[in-house]
Design a protein around this motif. Structure first.
Motif, mmCIF file in Angstrom:
data_model
loop_
_atom_site.group_PDB
_atom_site.id
_atom_site.type_symbol
_atom_site.label_atom_id
_atom_site.label_comp_id
_atom_site.label_asym_id
_atom_site.label_seq_id
_atom_site.Cartn_x
_atom_site.Cartn_y
_atom_site.Cartn_z
ATOM 1 N N PHE A 358 6.543 21.672 -13.511
ATOM 2 C CA PHE A 358 7.269 20.646 -14.266
ATOM 3 C C PHE A 358 7.105 19.277 -13.612
ATOM 4 O O PHE A 358 7.170 18.258 -14.300
ATOM 5 N N ASN A 359 6.899 19.245 -12.309
ATOM 6 C CA ASN A 359 6.605 17.985 -11.632
ATOM 7 C C ASN A 359 5.362 17.325 -12.241
ATOM 8 O O ASN A 359 5.366 16.143 -12.589
ATOM 9 N N SER A 360 4.308 18.110 -12.398
ATOM 10 C CA SER A 360 3.070 17.590 -12.994
ATOM 11 C C SER A 360 3.263 17.259 -14.469
ATOM 12 O O SER A 360 2.732 16.252 -14.969
ATOM 13 N N GLY A 366 4.740 10.757 -18.261
ATOM 14 C CA GLY A 366 5.333 9.455 -18.027
ATOM 15 C C GLY A 366 4.640 8.485 -17.111
ATOM 16 O O GLY A 366 4.998 7.311 -17.081
ATOM 17 N N VAL A 367 3.598 8.908 -16.355
ATOM 18 C CA VAL A 367 3.109 8.029 -15.298
ATOM 19 C C VAL A 367 2.404 6.787 -15.826
ATOM 20 O O VAL A 367 2.557 5.695 -15.269
ATOM 21 N N VAL A 368 1.624 6.926 -16.898
ATOM 22 C CA VAL A 368 0.934 5.743 -17.433
ATOM 23 C C VAL A 368 1.960 4.765 -18.003
ATOM 24 O O VAL A 368 1.870 3.553 -17.802
ATOM 25 N N GLY A 369 2.964 5.306 -18.707
ATOM 26 C CA GLY A 369 4.023 4.442 -19.214
ATOM 27 C C GLY A 369 4.797 3.780 -18.095
ATOM 28 O O GLY A 369 5.153 2.600 -18.181
ATOM 29 N N MET A 370 5.058 4.526 -17.017
ATOM 30 C CA MET A 370 5.755 3.942 -15.869
ATOM 31 C C MET A 370 4.904 2.853 -15.222
ATOM 32 O O MET A 370 5.431 1.813 -14.797
ATOM 33 N N ALA A 371 3.586 3.094 -15.136
ATOM 34 C CA ALA A 371 2.691 2.070 -14.588
ATOM 35 C C ALA A 371 2.728 0.810 -15.449
ATOM 36 O O ALA A 371 2.709 -0.308 -14.923
ATOM 37 N N PHE A 413 12.945 13.734 -9.178
ATOM 38 C CA PHE A 413 11.913 13.639 -8.148
ATOM 39 C C PHE A 413 10.632 13.048 -8.727
ATOM 40 O O PHE A 413 9.990 12.188 -8.116
ATOM 41 N N SER A 414 10.248 13.511 -9.915
ATOM 42 C CA SER A 414 8.995 13.068 -10.542
ATOM 43 C C SER A 414 9.055 11.599 -10.933
ATOM 44 O O SER A 414 8.060 10.873 -10.806
ATOM 45 N N LEU A 415 10.212 11.151 -11.424
ATOM 46 C CA LEU A 415 10.363 9.730 -11.739
ATOM 47 C C LEU A 415 10.171 8.878 -10.488
ATOM 48 O O LEU A 415 9.517 7.831 -10.526
ATOM 49 N N GLY A 416 10.739 9.354 -9.376
ATOM 50 C CA GLY A 416 10.547 8.632 -8.113
ATOM 51 C C GLY A 416 9.107 8.649 -7.664
ATOM 52 O O GLY A 416 8.581 7.640 -7.166
ATOM 53 N N GLU A 417 8.452 9.789 -7.835
ATOM 54 C CA GLU A 417 7.044 9.884 -7.445
ATOM 55 C C GLU A 417 6.174 8.958 -8.288
ATOM 56 O O GLU A 417 5.225 8.348 -7.786
#
Length: 565
Positions: A358-360, A366-371, A413-417
């Motif tokens: 679930f971390n991945s 979300g990572v591209v949107g977070m970027a 955790f994933s949001l922080g990562e």
């Protein structure tokens, strides 16, 4: 990117680089296959090394695992201090080719060095010389106690295990390959990015990393459970473990073919430096007090962060109850069901690797949107908020036996990562002087290595004494049952097996026999008695210290134009 010269014509002015070229996507493909191979191993390594109830594992201790992980971190994260400069000097593509060959060799060593007589003989010889030192009484003062601890680290139970050394040597070869791979690939990638697109570029890179990680979380269950049942009649056999490592070698070798399809990226560094000159430049650049302070802060953060991947797998296998979710999947076809569910003494469970995936999943979503959201935010500010989120996530995920609460903690955790992982690369890429991208992106591994090194020993000690279910089962037998009466246990966890005459691998079975409880009730009783969730408090406190430290550093960096990014 600097503004165009006002004296140039519109035809001569170069527009900002908005698109990513073919080399960028090729490098991302190489990273995905490397991560696919790596996480196929890494997500299962904690179980293979020490899980007491895993049939085909090595059955080493949490302390042994901490030793392996600590030196894994040293080789993988400290060698880039040097290999980053080598990549700049000798070429990114050439360095990557060399690194992939090392990584393939490391996976194959793990697969085929188990059960080798020559390693057993070598381990016995080592134990013959080292154990007398470790067992010697060298005094009671603080210096003697430290020396005694170090001797026990060198001469512990693993010195008599050829299987330990076979796996450990494979880990060191793999880690060395990774140390050459990371700065060469990331240095090459940094040259494909500009200040305008670096946030999105590193976000895409981190997304690709997690695509590989996500897929690799599901391969182990297919190999170790579903196919192992079909071909060997049992889950997690030693042969199935060997096959898993071979698959990692195959995935890694794909990159040898991909690297034939693109041209190398010039680093801009001198090509006439000798090896010793590269070393001198590497050491000279790192001896910058502000850079060292940033690394110290990030080291604390990564010490906490890596426990999700290094400690949580064993914690989930020991304590988290995912039976209700597993039972809801009973409608699936048998082969599919066996790819998502494993049979345990407590009933059907979702394997820890699938829960941690679930971390991945969250990062892929979300990572591209977070970027994109953080593209205009200072990298130091984004990392601070990321640290806070990750610290909350670690504490929530580790403070429960509920699968749903665990996943909620992994979300935090994933949001922080997402806010911290890509930004650490972006930060060093932005502050790196010209011609030193690979060198500085080699430095990014140092705080990871420092954090992992100390975190591995800390986690090994804490989990061995206060968290591992098998050890707590032995402790309960010694302290609270008639079975422990007259056993003369001295109170040290290291002597429990000898005092009771019960190996860790049979601890829960013995506890069930003595108490008359089934595995589920016995597990809950140990949880209520010893509160293993408290092991996460030290790691959360370290995360808080890191966040406060970065907040202070970020304020000071506003005064330094070369560090303010």
């Amino acid at each position: 990117m600097s503004e165009a010269d006002p004296n140039t014509t519109p035809a001569e002015a170069k527009p900002p680089k908005a698109r990513f070229g073919r080399t960028f996507w090729t490098l991302n493909s190489i990273e995905m296959f490397e991560r696919l191979a790596f996480f196929n191993l890494r997500v299962m390594a904690p179980i293979y090394i020490m899980q007491a109830d895993n049939v085909g594992g090595l059955h080493l201790t949490a302390t042994d695992k901490g030793f392996i992980y600590a030196w894994w971190a040293v080789f993988q994260s400290f060698l880039p201090i040097v290999t980053g400069g080598f990549a700049d000097r000798f070429g990114y593509k050439r360095t990557m080719l060399f690194s992939v060959c090392l990584m393939v060799s490391g996976y194959l060593m793990m697969a085929f060095l188990r059960g080798r007589e020559f390693l057993d003989n070598a381990a016995d010889s080592l134990a013959h010389f080292v154990k007398p030192l470790a067992d010697a009484d060298i005094g009671s003062n603080w210096f003697a106690n430290i020396a005694d601890g170090l001797l026990h680290a060198i001469g512990g139970s693993f010195t008599g295990s050829g299987d330990f050394w076979g796996f450990f040597l494979g880990v060191l070869v793999l880690a060395t390959g990774t140390a050459f791979f990371k700065p060469s690939l990331q240095g090459s990638l940094a040259h494909q990015l500009t200040k305008e697109n670096s946030s999105i570029g590193w976000g895409i890179f981190y997304w690709v990393v997690n695509v590989g990680a996500f897929i690799s979380h599901y391969i182990p269950t297919l190999i170790l459970v579903s196919l192992s049942l079909r071909f060997y009649g049992e889950e997690y056999t030693a042969t199935a473990w060997r096959n898993l490592f071979i698959i990692s070698a195959v995935f890694s070798s794909f990159n040898l073919l991909i690297m034939l399809t693109f041209r190398d990226t010039p680093s801009g560094a001198s090509k006439t430096e000798t090896v010793f000159q590269v070393l001198k430049r590497t050491i000279t650049n790192i001896l910058e007090i502000r850079l060292l302070c940033w690394m110290a802060i990030m080291s604390c953060f990564w010490l906490m962060m890596y426990q999700l991947w290094d400690l949580l797998p064993n914690y989930i296998s020991d304590w988290v109850n995912s039976t209700p979710i597993a039972q809801r999947l009973a409608w699936l076809p048998e082969d599919v069901f066996n790819s998502f569910v494993e049979q345990t003494p407590r009933g059907p469970m979702i394997p820890q690797n699938i829960l941690i995936s679930f971390n991945s999943i969250f990062i892929i979503i979300g990572v591209v949107g977070m970027a994109w959201l953080t593209r205009k935010m200072r990298t130091l500010t984004a990392m601070f908020f990321g640290m806070v989120m990750a610290t909350i996530g670690v504490l929530v995920a580790g403070w429960t036996q509920s699968t749903y609460v665990l996943i909620f903690g992994i979300l935090f955790f994933s949001l922080g990562e997402m806010m911290t992982g890509p930004k650490k690369n972006e930060y060093l890429g932005l502050i790196a002087p010209p011609g030193k991208k690979g060198l500085y992106l080699g430095y990014v591994n140092i705080p990871v290595g420092v954090g992992q090194f100390f975190g591995a020993f800390l986690a090994g000690w804490i989990y061995n004494d206060y968290g591992e279910k098998a050890n707590l089962a032995l402790r309960y037998l010694a302290e609270k049952t008639p079975f422990g009466v007259g056993k003369n246990w001295d109170g040290k966890m290291s002597t429990l097996e000898t005092a009771l005459g019960v190996p860790r691998t049979e601890a829960m079975l013995k506890l069930q026999e003595v108490t008359g409880m089934d595995a589920t009730v016995a597990t809950q009783m140990l949880w209520n008695t010893y509160s293993p969730q408290y092991i996460w408090i030290p790691f959360a406190l370290i995360g808080v210290v890191a966040a406060i430290g970065l907040l202070i550093f970020g304020q000071l960096a506003k005064r330094w134009s070369d560090m303010n990014a």
